[in-house]
Enzyme design. Structure first.
Site: not given
Ligand SMILES: [Mg+2]
Length: 164
Positions: A13, A15
Protein backbone atom coordinates in the site's frame (compact mmCIF):
# COMPACT_ATOMS: atom_id res chain seq x y z
CA UNK A 1 18.26 -27.66 4.24
CA UNK A 2 14.64 -26.64 3.84
CA UNK A 3 13.85 -24.87 0.63
CA UNK A 4 13.50 -21.13 1.01
CA UNK A 5 10.01 -20.13 -0.14
CA UNK A 6 9.96 -16.67 -1.59
CA UNK A 7 6.97 -14.60 -2.71
CA UNK A 8 6.76 -14.16 -6.49
CA UNK A 9 5.47 -10.62 -5.93
CA UNK A 10 5.55 -8.30 -2.92
CA UNK A 11 2.83 -5.60 -2.93
CA UNK A 12 2.75 -2.46 -0.81
CA UNK A 13 0.00 0.00 0.00
CA UNK A 14 1.15 3.63 -0.27
CA UNK A 15 -0.53 5.94 2.31
CA UNK A 16 0.72 5.21 5.85
CA UNK A 17 2.55 2.13 4.52
CA UNK A 18 5.37 3.59 2.39
CA UNK A 19 4.84 7.25 3.36
CA UNK A 20 3.33 8.80 6.50
CA UNK A 21 0.34 10.71 5.12
CA UNK A 22 -2.69 10.52 2.84
CA UNK A 23 -1.60 11.88 -0.53
CA UNK A 24 -5.17 13.06 -1.27
CA UNK A 25 -5.49 14.97 2.04
CA UNK A 26 -2.31 15.98 3.86
CA UNK A 27 -0.10 17.38 1.10
CA UNK A 28 -0.77 19.99 -1.60
CA UNK A 29 0.17 19.39 -5.24
CA UNK A 30 1.98 20.20 -7.38
CA UNK A 31 5.02 18.41 -5.96
CA UNK A 32 8.55 19.33 -6.97
CA UNK A 33 12.04 18.03 -6.40
CA UNK A 34 14.35 20.81 -5.23
CA UNK A 35 18.09 21.19 -5.68
CA UNK A 36 18.64 19.43 -2.35
CA UNK A 37 17.19 16.29 -3.98
CA UNK A 38 14.18 16.32 -1.65
CA UNK A 39 10.53 16.57 -2.64
CA UNK A 40 8.31 19.45 -1.50
CA UNK A 41 4.67 20.31 -2.00
CA UNK A 42 3.15 23.63 -3.05
CA UNK A 43 3.38 24.95 0.54
CA UNK A 44 7.11 24.09 0.67
CA UNK A 45 6.31 21.28 3.05
CA UNK A 46 8.95 18.54 2.89
CA UNK A 47 7.36 15.27 1.74
CA UNK A 48 8.71 12.33 3.67
CA UNK A 49 8.64 8.57 3.38
CA UNK A 50 9.21 5.98 6.10
CA UNK A 51 12.96 5.96 6.69
CA UNK A 52 13.70 2.35 5.75
CA UNK A 53 11.63 2.38 2.54
CA UNK A 54 14.08 3.48 -0.22
CA UNK A 55 16.81 1.11 0.99
CA UNK A 56 14.27 -1.70 1.34
CA UNK A 57 12.90 -1.26 -2.19
CA UNK A 58 16.43 -1.07 -3.59
CA UNK A 59 17.49 -4.27 -1.83
CA UNK A 60 14.35 -6.24 -2.76
CA UNK A 61 14.69 -5.14 -6.39
CA UNK A 62 18.39 -6.07 -6.45
CA UNK A 63 17.57 -9.45 -4.91
CA UNK A 64 15.27 -10.14 -7.86
CA UNK A 65 11.86 -9.69 -6.23
CA UNK A 66 8.96 -8.44 -8.33
CA UNK A 67 7.31 -5.50 -6.58
CA UNK A 68 3.90 -3.86 -6.85
CA UNK A 69 1.78 -1.07 -5.41
CA UNK A 70 -1.90 -1.25 -4.47
CA UNK A 71 -3.48 2.04 -3.39
CA UNK A 72 -7.09 3.16 -3.18
CA UNK A 73 -6.25 6.86 -3.09
CA UNK A 74 -8.75 9.35 -4.49
CA UNK A 75 -5.91 11.15 -6.32
CA UNK A 76 -4.03 8.58 -8.44
CA UNK A 77 -2.08 11.15 -10.53
CA UNK A 78 -0.58 12.69 -7.38
CA UNK A 79 0.37 9.27 -6.01
CA UNK A 80 2.05 8.34 -9.31
CA UNK A 81 3.86 11.69 -9.36
CA UNK A 82 5.28 11.15 -5.88
CA UNK A 83 6.54 7.66 -6.77
CA UNK A 84 8.22 9.20 -9.82
CA UNK A 85 9.81 12.05 -7.84
CA UNK A 86 11.03 9.64 -5.15
CA UNK A 87 12.65 7.68 -8.02
CA UNK A 88 10.72 4.53 -7.11
CA UNK A 89 9.21 3.83 -10.54
CA UNK A 90 12.17 1.62 -11.40
CA UNK A 91 11.24 -0.72 -8.55
CA UNK A 92 7.53 -1.31 -9.23
CA UNK A 93 6.56 -3.55 -12.13
CA UNK A 94 2.85 -3.41 -11.28
CA UNK A 95 0.88 -0.41 -10.01
CA UNK A 96 -2.84 -0.50 -9.30
CA UNK A 97 -3.79 2.94 -7.97
CA UNK A 98 -7.48 3.90 -7.83
CA UNK A 99 -10.34 3.86 -5.30
CA UNK A 100 -12.31 0.72 -4.46
CA UNK A 101 -11.99 -2.60 -2.70
CA UNK A 102 -8.44 -3.96 -2.95
CA UNK A 103 -9.77 -7.32 -4.10
CA UNK A 104 -10.08 -5.53 -7.47
CA UNK A 105 -6.45 -4.40 -7.33
CA UNK A 106 -5.27 -7.96 -6.63
CA UNK A 107 -7.44 -9.46 -9.36
CA UNK A 108 -5.55 -7.13 -11.71
CA UNK A 109 -2.16 -8.25 -10.36
CA UNK A 110 -3.20 -11.86 -10.82
CA UNK A 111 -4.47 -11.40 -14.34
CA UNK A 112 -1.55 -9.21 -15.52
CA UNK A 113 1.26 -11.22 -13.91
CA UNK A 114 -0.18 -14.74 -13.92
CA UNK A 115 1.12 -15.14 -10.35
CA UNK A 116 -1.17 -17.22 -8.08
CA UNK A 117 -2.52 -15.44 -4.98
CA UNK A 118 -0.72 -17.88 -2.68
CA UNK A 119 2.62 -16.64 -4.08
CA UNK A 120 1.85 -13.00 -3.18
CA UNK A 121 2.87 -11.06 -0.06
CA UNK A 122 1.03 -7.83 0.84
CA UNK A 123 1.66 -5.06 3.36
CA UNK A 124 -1.02 -2.50 4.34
CA UNK A 125 -1.67 -0.26 7.37
CA UNK A 126 -5.47 -0.70 7.19
CA UNK A 127 -7.16 -3.77 8.62
CA UNK A 128 -10.10 -3.58 6.18
CA UNK A 129 -7.70 -4.14 3.26
CA UNK A 130 -5.95 -6.99 5.08
CA UNK A 131 -9.32 -8.66 5.73
CA UNK A 132 -10.39 -8.34 2.08
CA UNK A 133 -7.15 -9.44 0.41
CA UNK A 134 -6.60 -12.28 2.88
CA UNK A 135 -9.76 -13.93 1.52
CA UNK A 136 -7.97 -14.41 -1.82
CA UNK A 137 -5.23 -16.48 -0.19
CA UNK A 138 -2.57 -13.76 -0.30
CA UNK A 139 -0.21 -13.63 2.72
CA UNK A 140 -1.10 -10.28 4.34
CA UNK A 141 0.76 -8.28 6.97
CA UNK A 142 -0.84 -5.45 8.94
CA UNK A 143 1.86 -2.75 8.93
CA UNK A 144 0.14 -0.63 11.59
CA UNK A 145 3.03 1.86 11.87
CA UNK A 146 4.15 1.71 8.24
CA UNK A 147 6.96 -0.26 6.63
CA UNK A 148 10.29 -0.89 8.29
CA UNK A 149 12.98 -3.50 7.76
CA UNK A 150 11.58 -5.36 10.80
CA UNK A 151 8.05 -5.49 9.33
CA UNK A 152 9.46 -6.74 6.02
CA UNK A 153 11.30 -9.54 7.82
CA UNK A 154 8.11 -10.45 9.70
CA UNK A 155 6.27 -10.65 6.37
CA UNK A 156 8.86 -12.83 4.67
CA UNK A 157 8.80 -15.17 7.69
CA UNK A 158 5.00 -15.37 7.69
CA UNK A 159 5.08 -16.14 3.95
CA UNK A 160 7.50 -19.01 4.63
CA UNK A 161 5.24 -20.43 7.34
CA UNK A 162 2.15 -20.18 5.11
CA UNK A 163 3.94 -21.99 2.28
CA UNK A 164 5.75 -24.85 3.97
MG1 LIG B 1 -2.77 2.99 3.75
Amino acid sequence: MAQQMKPKIIVFDLDYTLWPFWVDTHVSPPFNKHKDGKVYDQDQQLIKYYTDVPGMLHKLHNDGYTLGVASRTDTPPEAHKLMELFDWDKYFRYKEVYPGNKINHFQQFQSKSGIPYKDMLFFDDEIRNIVDVDKLGVTCIHAADGMSNAVLTEGLQKFQMNNC
